[in-house]
Design an enzyme around this catalytic site. Sequence first.
Site, short mmCIF file in Angstrom:
data_model
loop_
_atom_site.label_atom_id
_atom_site.label_comp_id
_atom_site.label_asym_id
_atom_site.label_seq_id
_atom_site.Cartn_x
_atom_site.Cartn_y
_atom_site.Cartn_z
N GLY A 95 -52.69 11.07 1.41
CA GLY A 95 -53.59 10.60 2.46
C GLY A 95 -55.21 10.61 1.81
O GLY A 95 -55.20 10.94 0.59
N CYS A 149 -48.70 14.23 -3.27
CA CYS A 149 -50.13 13.87 -3.39
C CYS A 149 -50.98 14.80 -2.52
O CYS A 149 -51.04 15.98 -2.78
CB CYS A 149 -50.55 12.37 -3.38
SG CYS A 149 -51.93 11.94 -4.06
N TYR A 150 -51.72 14.50 -1.44
CA TYR A 150 -52.46 15.25 -0.68
C TYR A 150 -51.39 16.41 -0.13
O TYR A 150 -52.01 17.25 0.17
CB TYR A 150 -53.08 14.40 0.35
CG TYR A 150 -53.70 15.03 1.52
CD1 TYR A 150 -55.05 15.42 1.37
CD2 TYR A 150 -53.35 15.40 2.66
CE1 TYR A 150 -55.85 16.16 1.95
CE2 TYR A 150 -53.96 16.37 3.70
CZ TYR A 150 -55.28 16.82 3.32
OH TYR A 150 -55.91 17.55 4.29
N HIS A 194 -46.68 9.72 -6.62
CA HIS A 194 -45.84 9.01 -5.49
C HIS A 194 -44.56 8.41 -5.89
O HIS A 194 -44.52 7.35 -6.41
CB HIS A 194 -46.77 7.73 -5.01
CG HIS A 194 -48.27 8.25 -4.37
ND1 HIS A 194 -48.09 8.58 -3.04
CD2 HIS A 194 -49.43 8.51 -5.02
CE1 HIS A 194 -49.63 8.67 -2.91
NE2 HIS A 194 -50.16 8.64 -3.89
N GLU A 245 -42.67 7.42 -3.82
CA GLU A 245 -41.86 6.44 -2.80
C GLU A 245 -42.24 5.13 -3.26
O GLU A 245 -41.77 3.94 -2.74
CB GLU A 245 -42.66 6.61 -1.58
CG GLU A 245 -44.09 6.39 -1.39
CD GLU A 245 -44.80 7.46 -1.72
OE1 GLU A 245 -46.18 7.61 -1.36
OE2 GLU A 245 -44.50 8.37 -2.30
N ASP A 247 -38.17 -11.80 11.14
CA ASP A 247 -38.45 -10.57 12.15
C ASP A 247 -38.33 -11.01 13.59
O ASP A 247 -37.31 -10.35 14.20
CB ASP A 247 -39.85 -10.18 11.74
CG ASP A 247 -40.19 -9.65 10.43
OD1 ASP A 247 -39.30 -9.48 9.74
OD2 ASP A 247 -41.32 -9.94 10.02
N LYS A 297 -39.21 -5.01 5.51
CA LYS A 297 -38.49 -6.48 5.38
C LYS A 297 -36.83 -6.35 5.09
O LYS A 297 -36.14 -7.06 5.43
CB LYS A 297 -39.51 -7.13 4.66
CG LYS A 297 -38.97 -8.61 4.48
CD LYS A 297 -39.23 -9.23 6.11
CE LYS A 297 -40.64 -9.55 6.32
NZ LYS A 297 -41.06 -10.20 7.32
#
Length: 530
Positions: free
Chosen positions: A55, A82-83, A185, A187, A243, A385
């Site tokens: 964050g 992280c945060y 991170h 991710e 989508d 996606k």
Amino acid sequence: MAHDTIVILDYGSQYSQLIARRVREANVCSHLVSWRTPEDEVMALRPQGFILSGGPNSVYDAHAPALPDYVLTSGLPVLGICYGMQLLAHRLGGRVASSQKREYGPATLQIDVLDNPLFEDWGLKIEDLRLNHQSSIINSQQVWMSHGDKVEALPPGFRVLAHTGNSPLAAAADTARHYYAVQFHPEVAHTPQGGRLLRNFAQRVCACALDWTPVNFITEQVEAIRAQVGNGRVALGLSGGVDSAVAGALIHRAIGDQLTCIFVDHGLLRQGEALQVVATFEREQGMNLVAVNAIEEYLDALAGVTDPEMKRRIIGEKFVRIFEREANKLGQIDFLAQGTIYPDVIESAGKDKKDAHVIKTHHNVGGLPEDMDFELVEPLKLLFKDEVRRVGTALGLPDSIVWRQPFPGPGLAIRCLGDIIWERLERLRQADAIFTGELRQADMLKQGTQQAFAVLLPVKSVGVMGDGRTYQEVIALRAVTTEDFMTADWARLPYDLLAHVSRRIVNEVDGVNRVVLDITSKPPGTIEWE
């Protein structure tokens, strides 16, 4: 259907929903909720563990987002990112401070403690032919850092698991309480082994069942759509992109003829796209389709508007108003369906993401008017996606739809920078068709790029054609490679291909005398220009 679930507490990171996607890649269910969400709502999700996201705040700020008590009292495993790491350390008695050397970008992580489940199978096995095929493990890996604060002292019970040159406490754990924390991170794609780390946390630490699959998602969403809609009628805003196409196929499977697809030709589509959409979905897919020509209506509404956020809001409101009008012609329509997906919600920093920084408003999220008459049906808003494509394949949609390149809801309005007039749109359409056509011919639309398009800039440059001076507009070419559309790198296209595209655009597109190439990654840029 009940799942073992990882709950991700969102502290406003632009990557928060990407954490959820990485966990789901391990076939583990995950839900992203605000850290403000009441305890009873969170625990109703039946979490097997918690992940605390990154964050933009500092834990020592007066009104910094806090760690809810139930996370620690639950006795469940916790992973801070992280945060989230700083928050966990701060709450448990460690020390967090501003870093003298901030880290933004790649760093080399050295694993110091190998016997822990978080980094299991993290090292790369290298065969050394000089030592009779004996293997060795390389325990240093690239990770992605993005932080201004760092943990200076760990809480009691924690030990260091890994470090980087600038972060001696880059990863730490209290294995007795199943608390884990990383400063980097995992991710993002720029941490190549990050998916393995999140999979280890979900499977080895939290012991989650591996039952999150496209087939199960379809089953659950069909049930959810039927429960939401009942005997009501649904109108789907069908753009022709992957989508809305997958959303349409999923909703059609759930409620059949209760769905009517409305395709609005707003004049902001790519070359030949309007005819293609009608042919594909009405004739080939057999869906109820109403095609509306609203070109003049949109051009009038956008006349003189150059601010991109205003363009999105105008297009979003016009989108709903046309649906309201068409719905009245069809009879009672109770629901508006959209192909909204995770990145739309993330970048618009929706109403439940109060701590996030707004990057841009998506026409189908922040651009929708508050007084619209419809309840929304958005079956894909938990998917990225690539997940949408997998669901589309599982639904039996053809590759020509599933692998179509992404196209923004506002269409060419946010690729035609400056005034939106028909002459400039036609100029952009022609240049874009040349660029994407040459990429397709070179088999690089699917393999070499994940998104590629042309942008018409609101500037003019001096040129020379036929021994005469020209003063005409500029086309920028944009092509990116990405796994998740949250981060992206510019595509290294062959120089000869770029030269050929440039020659064709300058020679064939009236009003353009210069072509430039966008070589900006995301971050710091975004994929679209507006």
